[in-house]
Design an enzyme around this catalytic site. Structure first.
Site, PDB file in Angstrom:
ATOM      1  CG  MET A  34      -1.907  -1.184   1.153  1.00 49.41           C
ATOM      2  SD  MET A  34      -3.372  -0.926   2.154  1.00 49.41           S
ATOM      3  CE  MET A  34      -2.640  -0.797   3.757  1.00 49.41           C
ATOM      4  CG  HIS A  38       8.548  -0.067   5.799  1.00 49.05           C
ATOM      5  ND1 HIS A  38       8.843  -1.403   5.910  1.00 49.05           N
ATOM      6  CD2 HIS A  38       7.200   0.033   5.986  1.00 49.05           C
ATOM      7  CE1 HIS A  38       7.743  -2.076   6.182  1.00 49.05           C
ATOM      8  NE2 HIS A  38       6.728  -1.227   6.221  1.00 49.05           N
ATOM      9  CG  HIS A  41       6.927  -2.310   1.901  1.00 49.39           C
ATOM     10  ND1 HIS A  41       6.782  -1.128   2.579  1.00 49.39           N
ATOM     11  CD2 HIS A  41       5.748  -2.951   2.007  1.00 49.39           C
ATOM     12  CE1 HIS A  41       5.555  -1.045   3.068  1.00 49.39           C
ATOM     13  NE2 HIS A  41       4.912  -2.141   2.747  1.00 49.39           N
ATOM     14  CD  GLN A  65      -6.061  -3.416   3.111  1.00 47.82           C
ATOM     15  OE1 GLN A  65      -5.979  -3.845   1.967  1.00 47.82           O
ATOM     16  NE2 GLN A  65      -5.102  -3.644   4.011  1.00 47.82           N
ATOM     17  N   GLY A 151       4.846 -10.189   4.036  1.00 47.99           N
ATOM     18  CA  GLY A 151       5.675 -10.139   5.243  1.00 47.99           C
ATOM     19  C   GLY A 151       4.983 -10.830   6.421  1.00 47.99           C
ATOM     20  CG  ASP A 154       0.729  -7.123   7.948  1.00 45.16           C
ATOM     21  OD1 ASP A 154       0.240  -6.452   8.872  1.00 45.16           O
ATOM     22  OD2 ASP A 154       1.462  -6.635   7.073  1.00 45.16           O
ATOM     23  CB  SER A 189       4.889  -0.821  10.876  1.00 38.83           C
ATOM     24  OG  SER A 189       3.604  -0.287  10.625  1.00 38.83           O
TER      25      SER A 189
HETATM   26  O1  PAF Z   1      -0.200  -5.785   3.727  1.00 39.52           O
HETATM   27  C1  PAF Z   1      -0.604  -4.850   3.014  1.00 39.52           C
HETATM   28  O2  PAF Z   1       0.100  -3.873   2.752  1.00 39.52           O
HETATM   29  C2  PAF Z   1      -2.014  -4.911   2.437  1.00 39.52           C
HETATM   30  O3  PAF Z   1      -2.894  -5.503   3.337  1.00 39.52           O
HETATM   31  C3  PAF Z   1      -2.071  -5.612   1.070  1.00 39.52           C
HETATM   32  C4  PAF Z   1      -1.696  -7.078   1.167  1.00 39.52           C
HETATM   33  C5  PAF Z   1      -1.149  -4.908   0.090  1.00 39.52           C
HETATM   34  C6  PAF Z   1      -3.487  -5.541   0.518  1.00 39.52           C
HETATM   35  O4  PAF Z   1      -3.916  -4.225   0.351  1.00 39.52           O
END
Ligand code: PAF
Length: 283
Positions: A34, A38, A41, A65, A151, A154, A189
């Site tokens: 999203m 950082h 990612h 979400q 990752g 989550d 995060s």
């Molecule tokens: O983990 C995230 O950044 C989001 O939940 C994802 C998997 C990109 C879905 O929007």
């Protein structure tokens, strides 16, 4: 020289790129994000680049979400700063579609997420995993890559995605990569950027509490309730008293453990100031 990825915004174009690459026998890796990128990612992108010929990073702040009152607006603003990192992300392609393109006028189909979505985050953030499952499946259909990277920070999300992929026969390999931490232990995060320096300091109690659980487990403590009490004590001592959950659960089903005689995962979701952080530690 920074490695400049090609930026694609149209679903039809990204699909063509993936199909053409796969026709040439190339392995395509997908890293859904999203934005607000950082080091966590970037480690997913690195893993993708190591095992794939083409790595696609998606950047899409998925509105479905976030519940009303959550940090969707704040997150969208962070996206702008996240885009600045895209130049050196190391990916080949960045897919950054517009919201109107993803959720077209009249969109009303959603994925019913699996049972593992119900406890923990599911209780605290009703509707969250329906939004996650829906966007992840949509991304998998728009970008039928060979493998997708997520990752472990989550943790419950990874279980939801794995289960959805298995239940719906989605032809996508799922790789879960380790949590990346700051040198002092705080899990990376996008939301860490919201913390004041005083909150940043106090937030360390989350990693410390998980570490304590790991240590007690390693020392042979078998009572889940004793470990949970100690974990909460560490959080509360740091002034973290708005706790959504502190849990010791089965790593696959997320059912609460009473005795710590089998593999267990410890999870925390708590607010530091106004910022909600989550973290976990397999024991
Ligand atoms: O983990 C995230 O950044 C989001 O939940 C994802 C998997 C990109 C879905 O929007």
């Amino acid at each position: 020289m920074p490695h400049l990825p090609k930026v694609v915004t149209e679903p039809s174009e990204i699909l063509q790129i993936v199909r053409a690459a796969q026709r040439e026998g190339k392995r395509v890796g997908l890293v859904p994000t999203m934005g607000a990128l950082h080091q966590g990612h970037l480690s997913l992108v690195e893993s993708a680049c190591e095992s794939c010929d083409i790595t696609i990073v998606t950047i899409f702040v998925n509105p479905t979400q976030f519940a009303p009152g959550e940090d969707f607006e704040k997150y969208t603003r962070k996206l702008v700063s996240g885009l600045a990192n895209v130049d050196d992300v190391g990916a080949d392609i960045v897919f950054a579609p517009n919201t109107d393109e993803i959720y077209r006028q009249g969109h009303s189909t959603y994925v019913e997420p699996p049972a593992v979505s119900l406890p923990l985050e599911g209780k605290c953030r009703p509707g969250h995993f329906q939004g996650v499952a829906t966007i992840v499946l949509k991304l998998f259909l728009m970008i039928p890559a060979d493998v997708a990277f997520f990752g472990r920070k989550d943790y419950q999300q990874t279980l939801v995605i794995r289960r959805m992929v298995a239940d719906l026969n989605v032809p996508m390999e799922i790789v879960v990569c380790p949590t990346v931490r700051e040198p002092d232990g705080l899990a990376m995060s996008s939301r860490n950027a919201y913390l004041s320096s005083e909150e940043r300091q106090r937030s360390l109690a989350i990693a410390n509490s998980l570490q304590k659980a790991q240590q007690l487990y390693a020392d042979g403590e078998k009572s889940a309730s004793s470990v949970l009490t100690e974990m909460r004590r560490i959080l509360e001592k740091a002034g973290i008293d708005r706790i959504d959950y502190v849990a010791l659960v089965d790593p696959e089903t997320l059912v609460d453990r009473e005795d710590l005689t089998e593999p267990t995962v410890a999870l925390i979701a708590a607010y530091v100031g106004a910022t909600r952080l989550i973290d976990n530690q397999p024991l």
